[in-house]
Scaffold this motif. Sequence first.
Motif, PDB file in Angstrom:
ATOM      1  N   ILE A 182       0.834  -1.209   0.000  1.00 11.19           N
ATOM      2  CA  ILE A 182       0.000   0.000   0.000  1.00 11.19           C
ATOM      3  C   ILE A 182       0.864   1.252   0.000  1.00 11.19           C
ATOM      4  CG2 ILE A 182      -1.536   1.381   1.445  1.00 11.19           C
ATOM      5  CD1 ILE A 182      -3.014  -1.133   2.186  1.00 11.19           C
ATOM      6  N   ASN A 183       1.884   1.248   0.868  1.00 13.71           N
ATOM      7  CA  ASN A 183       2.733   2.429   0.964  1.00 13.71           C
ATOM      8  C   ASN A 183       3.430   2.725  -0.360  1.00 13.71           C
ATOM      9  OD1 ASN A 183       5.617   3.659   1.671  1.00 13.71           O
ATOM     10  ND2 ASN A 183       4.143   4.304   3.239  1.00 13.71           N
ATOM     11  N   TYR A 184       4.070   1.705  -0.903  1.00 14.68           N
ATOM     12  CA  TYR A 184       4.776   1.928  -2.173  1.00 14.68           C
ATOM     13  C   TYR A 184       3.811   2.117  -3.326  1.00 14.68           C
ATOM     14  CZ  TYR A 184       9.459   1.849  -0.489  1.00 14.68           C
ATOM     15  OH  TYR A 184      10.620   2.221   0.127  1.00 14.68           O
ATOM     16  N   GLY A 185       2.630   1.490  -3.258  1.00 15.40           N
ATOM     17  CA  GLY A 185       1.613   1.699  -4.295  1.00 15.40           C
ATOM     18  C   GLY A 185       1.202   3.156  -4.379  1.00 15.40           C
ATOM     19  N   ALA A 186       1.071   3.804  -3.216  1.00 18.73           N
ATOM     20  CA  ALA A 186       0.685   5.220  -3.194  1.00 18.73           C
ATOM     21  C   ALA A 186       1.751   6.073  -3.873  1.00 18.73           C
ATOM     22  CB  ALA A 186       0.456   5.685  -1.761  1.00 18.73           C
ATOM     23  N   TYR A 187       3.025   5.810  -3.539  1.00 24.40           N
ATOM     24  CA  TYR A 187       4.091   6.589  -4.178  1.00 24.40           C
ATOM     25  C   TYR A 187       4.183   6.292  -5.677  1.00 24.40           C
ATOM     26  CZ  TYR A 187       5.736   8.375   0.258  1.00 24.40           C
ATOM     27  OH  TYR A 187       5.812   9.034   1.446  1.00 24.40           O
ATOM     28  N   LEU A 188       4.083   5.000  -6.013  1.00 29.74           N
ATOM     29  CA  LEU A 188       4.191   4.631  -7.437  1.00 29.74           C
ATOM     30  C   LEU A 188       3.033   5.212  -8.250  1.00 29.74           C
ATOM     31  CD1 LEU A 188       5.451   0.925  -7.476  1.00 29.74           C
ATOM     32  CD2 LEU A 188       6.679   2.985  -8.157  1.00 29.74           C
ATOM     33  N   SER A 189       1.856   5.369  -7.613  1.00 28.71           N
ATOM     34  CA  SER A 189       0.720   5.904  -8.374  1.00 28.71           C
ATOM     35  C   SER A 189       1.043   7.302  -8.898  1.00 28.71           C
ATOM     36  CB  SER A 189      -0.552   5.922  -7.518  1.00 28.71           C
ATOM     37  OG  SER A 189      -0.518   6.975  -6.586  1.00 28.71           O
ATOM     38  N   THR A 236      10.633   3.785 -11.092  1.00 27.88           N
ATOM     39  CA  THR A 236      10.059   2.594 -10.462  1.00 27.88           C
ATOM     40  C   THR A 236      11.178   1.701  -9.924  1.00 27.88           C
ATOM     41  OG1 THR A 236       8.188   2.698 -11.960  1.00 27.88           O
ATOM     42  CG2 THR A 236       8.521   0.616 -10.825  1.00 27.88           C
ATOM     43  N   GLY A 237      12.256   1.598 -10.686  1.00 32.01           N
ATOM     44  CA  GLY A 237      13.405   0.815 -10.240  1.00 32.01           C
ATOM     45  C   GLY A 237      13.998   1.379  -8.962  1.00 32.01           C
ATOM     46  N   ASN A 238      14.071   2.716  -8.870  1.00 34.22           N
ATOM     47  CA  ASN A 238      14.590   3.333  -7.652  1.00 34.22           C
ATOM     48  C   ASN A 238      13.713   3.009  -6.446  1.00 34.22           C
ATOM     49  OD1 ASN A 238      16.874   4.530  -8.742  1.00 34.22           O
ATOM     50  ND2 ASN A 238      15.713   6.319  -9.451  1.00 34.22           N
ATOM     51  N   TYR A 239      12.401   3.030  -6.637  1.00 32.77           N
ATOM     52  CA  TYR A 239      11.493   2.672  -5.549  1.00 32.77           C
ATOM     53  C   TYR A 239      11.676   1.212  -5.142  1.00 32.77           C
ATOM     54  CZ  TYR A 239       8.881   6.991  -5.156  1.00 32.77           C
ATOM     55  OH  TYR A 239       8.523   8.275  -4.897  1.00 32.77           O
ATOM     56  N   PHE A 240      11.978   0.381  -6.124  1.00 31.07           N
ATOM     57  CA  PHE A 240      12.187  -1.048  -5.874  1.00 31.07           C
ATOM     58  C   PHE A 240      13.369  -1.250  -4.916  1.00 31.07           C
ATOM     59  CE2 PHE A 240      13.528  -5.334  -7.614  1.00 31.07           C
ATOM     60  CZ  PHE A 240      12.455  -6.023  -7.070  1.00 31.07           C
ATOM     61  N   VAL A 241      14.462  -0.550  -5.218  1.00 29.55           N
ATOM     62  CA  VAL A 241      15.649  -0.662  -4.362  1.00 29.55           C
ATOM     63  C   VAL A 241      15.346  -0.105  -2.971  1.00 29.55           C
ATOM     64  CG1 VAL A 241      18.045   0.074  -4.061  1.00 29.55           C
ATOM     65  CG2 VAL A 241      17.198  -0.510  -6.345  1.00 29.55           C
ATOM     66  N   SER A 242      14.603   0.986  -2.956  1.00 35.08           N
ATOM     67  CA  SER A 242      14.248   1.613  -1.697  1.00 35.08           C
ATOM     68  C   SER A 242      13.350   0.692  -0.858  1.00 35.08           C
ATOM     69  CB  SER A 242      13.548   2.930  -2.030  1.00 35.08           C
ATOM     70  OG  SER A 242      13.051   3.522  -0.900  1.00 35.08           O
ATOM     71  N   VAL A 272      23.416  -1.663  -3.707  1.00 36.04           N
ATOM     72  CA  VAL A 272      24.269  -0.840  -4.567  1.00 36.04           C
ATOM     73  C   VAL A 272      24.322  -1.373  -6.002  1.00 36.04           C
ATOM     74  CG1 VAL A 272      26.646  -0.067  -4.977  1.00 36.04           C
ATOM     75  CG2 VAL A 272      25.604   0.238  -2.719  1.00 36.04           C
ATOM     76  N   PRO A 273      24.591  -2.672  -6.198  1.00 33.70           N
ATOM     77  CA  PRO A 273      24.531  -3.170  -7.590  1.00 33.70           C
ATOM     78  C   PRO A 273      23.134  -2.984  -8.205  1.00 33.70           C
ATOM     79  CG  PRO A 273      25.601  -4.773  -6.179  1.00 33.70           C
ATOM     80  CD  PRO A 273      25.055  -3.718  -5.277  1.00 33.70           C
ATOM     81  N   ALA A 274      22.082  -3.132  -7.386  1.00 34.10           N
ATOM     82  CA  ALA A 274      20.730  -2.951  -7.924  1.00 34.10           C
ATOM     83  C   ALA A 274      20.533  -1.512  -8.396  1.00 34.10           C
ATOM     84  CB  ALA A 274      19.687  -3.325  -6.874  1.00 34.10           C
ATOM     85  N   SER A 275      21.034  -0.537  -7.604  1.00 34.35           N
ATOM     86  CA  SER A 275      20.933   0.869  -8.010  1.00 34.35           C
ATOM     87  C   SER A 275      21.697   1.118  -9.297  1.00 34.35           C
ATOM     88  CB  SER A 275      21.509   1.788  -6.929  1.00 34.35           C
ATOM     89  OG  SER A 275      20.693   1.763  -5.798  1.00 34.35           O
ATOM     90  N   MET A 276      22.877   0.470  -9.405  1.00 34.94           N
ATOM     91  CA  MET A 276      23.656   0.651 -10.629  1.00 34.94           C
ATOM     92  C   MET A 276      22.878   0.085 -11.823  1.00 34.94           C
ATOM     93  SD  MET A 276      27.422   0.003  -8.952  1.00 34.94           S
ATOM     94  CE  MET A 276      27.996  -0.994 -10.270  1.00 34.94           C
ATOM     95  N   GLY A 277      22.193  -1.032 -11.583  1.00 36.60           N
ATOM     96  CA  GLY A 277      21.372  -1.608 -12.644  1.00 36.60           C
ATOM     97  C   GLY A 277      20.278  -0.643 -13.086  1.00 36.60           C
ATOM     98  N   VAL A 278      19.657   0.023 -12.112  1.00 36.98           N
ATOM     99  CA  VAL A 278      18.602   0.989 -12.439  1.00 36.98           C
ATOM    100  C   VAL A 278      19.166   2.145 -13.260  1.00 36.98           C
ATOM    101  CG1 VAL A 278      17.016   2.689 -11.472  1.00 36.98           C
ATOM    102  CG2 VAL A 278      17.168   0.410 -10.453  1.00 36.98           C
ATOM    103  N   ARG A 279      20.357   2.621 -12.855  1.00 32.52           N
ATOM    104  CA  ARG A 279      20.962   3.727 -13.618  1.00 32.52           C
ATOM    105  C   ARG A 279      21.277   3.302 -15.051  1.00 32.52           C
ATOM    106  NH1 ARG A 279      23.097   5.492  -8.812  1.00 32.52           N
ATOM    107  NH2 ARG A 279      25.024   4.320  -8.968  1.00 32.52           N
ATOM    108  N   TRP A 280      21.689   2.057 -15.212  1.00 29.83           N
ATOM    109  CA  TRP A 280      21.980   1.547 -16.555  1.00 29.83           C
ATOM    110  C   TRP A 280      20.686   1.535 -17.392  1.00 29.83           C
ATOM    111  CZ3 TRP A 280      20.256  -3.088 -18.906  1.00 29.83           C
ATOM    112  CH2 TRP A 280      20.870  -3.382 -20.124  1.00 29.83           C
ATOM    113  N   LEU A 281      19.619   1.051 -16.764  1.00 26.77           N
ATOM    114  CA  LEU A 281      18.310   1.046 -17.440  1.00 26.77           C
ATOM    115  C   LEU A 281      17.899   2.457 -17.856  1.00 26.77           C
ATOM    116  CD1 LEU A 281      15.815  -1.271 -15.506  1.00 26.77           C
ATOM    117  CD2 LEU A 281      16.413  -1.362 -17.929  1.00 26.77           C
ATOM    118  N   GLU A 282      18.160   3.401 -16.953  1.00 28.97           N
ATOM    119  CA  GLU A 282      17.787   4.792 -17.199  1.00 28.97           C
ATOM    120  C   GLU A 282      18.539   5.337 -18.406  1.00 28.97           C
ATOM    121  OE1 GLU A 282      18.264   7.013 -13.663  1.00 28.97           O
ATOM    122  OE2 GLU A 282      17.136   8.730 -14.418  1.00 28.97           O
ATOM    123  N   ARG A 283      19.857   5.069 -18.443  1.00 28.93           N
ATOM    124  CA  ARG A 283      20.652   5.542 -19.581  1.00 28.93           C
ATOM    125  C   ARG A 283      20.134   4.919 -20.866  1.00 28.93           C
ATOM    126  NH1 ARG A 283      25.052   4.983 -16.261  1.00 28.93           N
ATOM    127  NH2 ARG A 283      25.560   2.931 -17.110  1.00 28.93           N
TER     128      ARG A 283
END
Lengths: 218, 252
Positions: free
Chosen positions: A94-101, A146-152, A198-209
């Motif tokens: 619910i919490n992350y759903g609200a932010y993701l919305s 969305t990836g950043n929220y996932f890591v968070s 940290v590797p997950a965040s790097m993965g998100v940044r790669w996706l972003e690029r």
Amino acid sequence: MLSDLRSWAPELLTGLRLTVGMTFGGMAIALVLGLILALGRISHSLWLRAPVVAFVELIRGSPLLLQLFYIYYVLPVFGLRMTPVEAGLLGLGINYGAYLSEVFRGGIAAVSQGQREAAESLGMSGAQTMRFVILPQAWRIVIPPTGNYFVSLFKDTALVSTISIAELMFQGQLIASDTFRYMRIYSVIFVIYVAISVPASMGVRWLERRSNRSLASR
Amino acid sequence: MRPIIEVKDLSKSYGSVRVLHDVNLTVGTGEVVVIIGASGSGKSTLIRCINGLERFGAGSIDVDGFSLAPSEGKSRRNMAELKDIRREVGMVFQQFNLFPHKTVLENVTLAPIQVRKWDKAKAEATARRLLERVGLQDHTHKYPGQLSGGQQQRVAIARSLAMEPRVMLFDEPTSALDPEMVSEVLEVMRGLAREGMTMIVVTHEMGFAREVADRVVYIDHGRVLEVAPPAELFDNPQQERTKTFLSRVLKH
């Protein structure tokens, strides 16, 4: 040190498994709920929009920890009794759903009006336009945030230890209170969280690029 | 010639600004009508009203027996009414508005499959035929971003034709194109006109208007000032303002 690690490994692995499970489970709920809330938020009907806005603000305006306590300790008063894991998944979802919305709403709004008009002029209904034209394009826009929220979310699962879910943080606390080796065990927990996020965040940044590049080539 | 579009006393406002004043326009089956006028004169708004992309405050629009009623200010619109009209009317936009996440072929087959419920094979066969007609049979698997502006606009025309509309609306179809690509799009439009498609074209291409139009409509500040066959309107405009406009756009 190594012998400590070896003896703690079973508990830590069990905890990590639950942490990862809570992350994926919470995220799955959050993605579905986030999309439903986003669609409700952009609805033309005030009767749909107003409660959605109120709900999202309620969730975003209060601490996740309080929400977890509320679901686990208060909802049973109204007859909604859940296991700790169910309550934890629901609270995180619910919490992350609200932010993701809000992320999804922004992504949907970022698809140009011309796309909607083209679909409409071809006779497509609102739902068809959303499904075949708007959402596929919005999805690309929202992948990085969305990836950043996932890591968070992965890190925030530590909070569910407070409602007696035996995830990684909880196992660390158990071991600490058993052995009093606070520095050693909490350092190990530290390393485990960082080694994954940290590797997950790097993965998100790669996706972003990558998604920036593919949008730029259009 | 049987009328297929009848616009009667159409008025539209944005807030207190009136953008269309009692516009009347009848278009016959197979007729090509070109609408000219300065930027902001309301010519795009007029054709956007005809397929329901814009609401209007007063008057009525009939397309082949289906009618649109005024809906300005109301939150709900009659969706069934809109659906009927849009089935009859195709639209080509200045900015093409192709779906960037779909291939050229998918752009053309999406609406026939989803709206007309054609099976994929039929939709693709039709799409390939239309893409060949606009000269893009070799680009079916590319994405819009890989095509030039002129090619994208030709795909947009094919996409619109795939729904088998009775009427095609063109909203400044060549205004966003580099000059060398204008002619390839106009050529496709000429072909459509020759085959008897009913067309309403908003454009600044006066050469195209003169050559292809059956009638030219001059709109000024939301009013239809003059309607005449191109030879008359361009060579012997009746209204002072039409003369001024034409002298400005035809000078060069």
